[in-house]
Design a protein around this motif. Structure first.
Motif, PDB file in Angstrom:
ATOM      1  N   LEU A  59      56.145  -8.534 -10.358  1.00 45.78           N
ATOM      2  CA  LEU A  59      55.851  -8.093 -11.715  1.00 45.78           C
ATOM      3  C   LEU A  59      55.516  -9.318 -12.561  1.00 45.78           C
ATOM      4  O   LEU A  59      56.067  -9.527 -13.637  1.00 45.78           O
ATOM      5  CB  LEU A  59      57.046  -7.342 -12.304  1.00 45.78           C
ATOM      6  CG  LEU A  59      57.500  -6.091 -11.551  1.00 45.78           C
ATOM      7  CD1 LEU A  59      58.788  -5.549 -12.146  1.00 45.78           C
ATOM      8  CD2 LEU A  59      56.403  -5.019 -11.589  1.00 45.78           C
ATOM      9  N   GLY A  60      54.640 -10.142 -12.046  1.00 47.19           N
ATOM     10  CA  GLY A  60      54.329 -11.385 -12.750  1.00 47.19           C
ATOM     11  C   GLY A  60      55.542 -12.292 -12.762  1.00 47.19           C
ATOM     12  O   GLY A  60      56.156 -12.550 -11.720  1.00 47.19           O
ATOM     13  N   ASP A  61      55.923 -12.769 -13.955  1.00 47.45           N
ATOM     14  CA  ASP A  61      57.084 -13.663 -14.085  1.00 47.45           C
ATOM     15  C   ASP A  61      58.397 -12.906 -14.194  1.00 47.45           C
ATOM     16  O   ASP A  61      59.462 -13.528 -14.178  1.00 47.45           O
ATOM     17  CB  ASP A  61      56.926 -14.545 -15.331  1.00 47.45           C
ATOM     18  CG  ASP A  61      55.741 -15.483 -15.230  1.00 47.45           C
ATOM     19  OD1 ASP A  61      55.388 -15.863 -14.094  1.00 47.45           O
ATOM     20  OD2 ASP A  61      55.158 -15.819 -16.277  1.00 47.45           O
ATOM     21  N   TYR A  62      58.340 -11.569 -14.301  1.00 45.60           N
ATOM     22  CA  TYR A  62      59.540 -10.840 -14.703  1.00 45.60           C
ATOM     23  C   TYR A  62      60.323 -10.203 -13.566  1.00 45.60           C
ATOM     24  O   TYR A  62      61.351  -9.596 -13.806  1.00 45.60           O
ATOM     25  CB  TYR A  62      59.160  -9.752 -15.716  1.00 45.60           C
ATOM     26  CG  TYR A  62      58.635 -10.312 -17.009  1.00 45.60           C
ATOM     27  CD1 TYR A  62      59.389 -11.213 -17.756  1.00 45.60           C
ATOM     28  CD2 TYR A  62      57.382  -9.945 -17.493  1.00 45.60           C
ATOM     29  CE1 TYR A  62      58.914 -11.729 -18.953  1.00 45.60           C
ATOM     30  CE2 TYR A  62      56.893 -10.459 -18.687  1.00 45.60           C
ATOM     31  CZ  TYR A  62      57.666 -11.362 -19.413  1.00 45.60           C
ATOM     32  OH  TYR A  62      57.194 -11.871 -20.592  1.00 45.60           O
ATOM     33  N   GLY A  63      59.866 -10.310 -12.336  1.00 43.90           N
ATOM     34  CA  GLY A  63      60.635  -9.729 -11.246  1.00 43.90           C
ATOM     35  C   GLY A  63      59.769  -9.225 -10.112  1.00 43.90           C
ATOM     36  O   GLY A  63      58.652  -9.710  -9.891  1.00 43.90           O
ATOM     37  N   THR A  64      60.267  -8.232  -9.413  1.00 41.61           N
ATOM     38  CA  THR A  64      59.577  -7.690  -8.248  1.00 41.61           C
ATOM     39  C   THR A  64      59.592  -6.156  -8.307  1.00 41.61           C
ATOM     40  O   THR A  64      60.341  -5.560  -9.074  1.00 41.61           O
ATOM     41  CB  THR A  64      60.257  -8.128  -6.940  1.00 41.61           C
ATOM     42  OG1 THR A  64      61.614  -7.645  -6.925  1.00 41.61           O
ATOM     43  CG2 THR A  64      60.269  -9.647  -6.811  1.00 41.61           C
ATOM     44  N   TYR A  65      58.751  -5.559  -7.489  1.00 36.65           N
ATOM     45  CA  TYR A  65      58.792  -4.108  -7.347  1.00 36.65           C
ATOM     46  C   TYR A  65      58.835  -3.753  -5.871  1.00 36.65           C
ATOM     47  O   TYR A  65      58.424  -4.526  -5.006  1.00 36.65           O
ATOM     48  CB  TYR A  65      57.588  -3.434  -8.012  1.00 36.65           C
ATOM     49  CG  TYR A  65      56.259  -3.666  -7.332  1.00 36.65           C
ATOM     50  CD1 TYR A  65      55.876  -2.934  -6.197  1.00 36.65           C
ATOM     51  CD2 TYR A  65      55.358  -4.615  -7.813  1.00 36.65           C
ATOM     52  CE1 TYR A  65      54.660  -3.141  -5.570  1.00 36.65           C
ATOM     53  CE2 TYR A  65      54.139  -4.832  -7.193  1.00 36.65           C
ATOM     54  CZ  TYR A  65      53.794  -4.095  -6.074  1.00 36.65           C
ATOM     55  OH  TYR A  65      52.596  -4.304  -5.442  1.00 36.65           O
ATOM     56  N   SER A  66      59.336  -2.570  -5.581  1.00 37.77           N
ATOM     57  CA  SER A  66      59.323  -2.035  -4.216  1.00 37.77           C
ATOM     58  C   SER A  66      58.901  -0.581  -4.280  1.00 37.77           C
ATOM     59  O   SER A  66      59.174   0.123  -5.262  1.00 37.77           O
ATOM     60  CB  SER A  66      60.711  -2.156  -3.572  1.00 37.77           C
ATOM     61  OG  SER A  66      61.670  -1.398  -4.290  1.00 37.77           O
ATOM     62  N   ILE A  67      58.208  -0.146  -3.242  1.00 42.11           N
ATOM     63  CA  ILE A  67      57.767   1.247  -3.130  1.00 42.11           C
ATOM     64  C   ILE A  67      58.418   1.837  -1.893  1.00 42.11           C
ATOM     65  O   ILE A  67      58.266   1.301  -0.789  1.00 42.11           O
ATOM     66  CB  ILE A  67      56.238   1.343  -3.030  1.00 42.11           C
ATOM     67  CG1 ILE A  67      55.573   0.667  -4.228  1.00 42.11           C
ATOM     68  CG2 ILE A  67      55.800   2.805  -2.942  1.00 42.11           C
ATOM     69  CD1 ILE A  67      54.061   0.581  -4.115  1.00 42.11           C
ATOM     70  N   ALA A  68      59.152   2.928  -2.066  1.00 36.84           N
ATOM     71  CA  ALA A  68      59.834   3.587  -0.950  1.00 36.84           C
ATOM     72  C   ALA A  68      58.928   4.636  -0.325  1.00 36.84           C
ATOM     73  O   ALA A  68      57.901   5.024  -0.886  1.00 36.84           O
ATOM     74  CB  ALA A  68      61.129   4.227  -1.434  1.00 36.84           C
TER      75      ALA A  68
END
Length: 472
Positions: free
Chosen positions: A277-286
């Motif tokens: 998420l750019g500088d703000y973290g991560t994402y995951s897709i289940a």
């Protein structure tokens, strides 16, 4: 003046002039050669390769892409590993540039990354490549093409936390080591126990941080597809914007490890994966289509936290053809994107007949039931009418009399096959019958719906003697 001296001076002047012209030509030639070298940009430039987040198995490869031709250009990137690593195989994934446009596709297999670039494109794009579950997170992954090399250095979260602690002497080193392990455990614990920020969102956020959504439809070559002509292989390029409100309920402040989850729309394929998420973290897709944003420490004690999220999918294989809406919840309410899914097969019209009322020997039927299916190929019907003169027997000598007409909506799969017959439509509301001609009205005056029309008819039994054999 002595003529001999004058001649010598003139000769010397000519030599100087010739030397000057020669040196000038060499400089011009050098400049021309240098300019011609800089005016030949590479189709693919490797800009950077990074592990998206320490401890995660996702690598981002940033590319500069330039294809000034009208043709699709193929480029190959070689991949090598420093140790026990391997990338997951990928086939026909979209390359989405920084402007959220599909500019090509990529596939990975057997240490080779194949890039297929659409014509007349220019810009930068980052493609996501996943390490296999058995890959080591110690070492590096190298990408090379046309004399270029970039390397993604891998690291494990735990080892990074330990190595980041400085030490001045043996005693402090031991203490620092203990503190490092404790802090690492604490960080992992906080991340695992972070709060779902949806419980702190203001009421006017409608339970989400998604502020906007859009879909671009493209074919396998990146060409735009009309939303009314979506097929099973059409790419649906979802583009979301998101933002965390500056003021949350109870004065809550977002912290490292907090998260927000939402579902991707129904009736599209879900491909598990991870990203940043750019500088703000991560994402995951289940696998069930749940997207989880997990935030890092960069969200702490700051305002105006916002970003984008992109996802490319296709219509799910168990979807039906016809008109449907893709609905995405946002802070301003649901965003509804109407589409028409067209099957890859089907027919304009098809007809079958079956004899009814025959005796135990299968002879002397009393009627015929005709089934006419229309529009299983998913075309638009506007004020459509169906005219079918009431048939007789196969040689048109035994007349039949129309007894009843029924119309049913059909469910058609992505290949044009009928999978379900719905409840009968209502005459006078959905269609009308005049002298055997059916006209669709009301909600079906303009439709992509497929139908089955069932005609039942009585056979003129007085003609059996002369035409007995025709109904055996």
């Amino acid at each position: 003046m002595d003529k001999r001296k004058i001649g010598q001076q003139i000769y010397a002047l000519v030599l100087v002039l010739l030397l000057f012209l020669q040196s000038s030509a060499q400089v011009v030639g050098a400049v021309t050669a240098s300019s011609s070298g800089t005016n030949d940009p590479k189709t693919v430039q490797l800009l950077e390769a990074t592990q998206e987040t320490p401890g995660l198995r996702t690598i981002g490869l940033k590319l500069s892409l330039n294809n000034s031709t009208d043709e699709i250009v193929q480029e190959q990137v070689s991949v090598s590993f420093s140790g026990d690593q391997q990338l997951q195989e990928t086939a026909d994934a979209n390359i989405v540039d920084d402007a959220h446009r599909v500019v090509g596709q990529y596939s990975y297999s057997n240490s080779h990354l194949q890039l297929y670039l659409a014509g007349n494109i220019s810009g930068t794009a980052t493609i996501q490549l996943g390490l296999t579950d058995t890959s080591s997170l110690e070492g590096s992954v190298n990408f090379s093409t046309d004399g270029q090399n970039v390397t993604a250095k891998l690291s494990d979260t735990t080892s990074v936390a330990k190595d980041d602690k400085p030490s001045a002497n043996v005693s402090s080193k031991a203490a620092s080591s203990v503190a490092s392990k404790s802090q690492t455990a604490k960080t992992i614990s906080e991340s695992a126990e972070g709060n779902d920020i949806s419980q702190y969102l203001p009421d006017d956020s409608k339970g989400t941080i998604i502020t906007g959504a859009n879909i671009e439809f493209t074919d396998s070559k990146g060409n735009t597809v009309d939303p009314t002509q979506v097929r099973k292989d059409t790419n649906l390029n979802f583009q979301y914007t998101w933002a965390i409100p500056d003021e949350l309920k109870d004065g809550y402040q977002v912290k490292d490890g907090d998260y927000f989850s939402f579902k991707l729309p129904e009736r599209v394929t879900y491909k598990p994966g991870t990203g940043t998420l750019g500088d703000y973290g991560t994402y995951s897709i289940a696998a069930d289509g749940t997207v989880k944003f997990t935030f890092n420490s960069d969200v702490e004690n700051v305002n105006h936290i916002e970003g984008t999220f992109s996802y490319t999918s296709t219509i799910s294989s168990d979807s039906s053809s016809g008109k449907e809406d893709i609905v995405i919840d946002t802070t301003t309410g649901p965003v509804t994107i109407p589409i028409v899914v067209q099957p890859s097969g089907g027919n304009d019209i098809a007809k079958t007949g079956q004899l009814t009322g025959a005796n135990t020997s299968g002879n002397n039927p009393t009627g015929i039931t005709w089934n006419v299916t229309i529009n299983t190929n998913g075309q638009e019907l506007e004020n459509a009418t169906i005219s079918d003169p009431m048939p007789s027997d196969t040689t048109n000598t035994v007349p039949t009399t129309l007894k009843s007409v029924s119309v049913y909506p059909l469910t058609v799969d992505l290949n044009g096959n009928v999978t379900k017959t719905g409840a009968p439509l209502k005459e006078g509301t959905d269609y009308k019958v005049e002298n055997g001609k059916i006209t669709f009205i009301g909600a079906y005056a303009d439709t992509y719906q497929a139908f089955k029309i069932e005609y039942t008819s009585d056979i003129d039994s007085s003609k059996y003697v002369s035409s007995f054999s025709r109904f055996q």
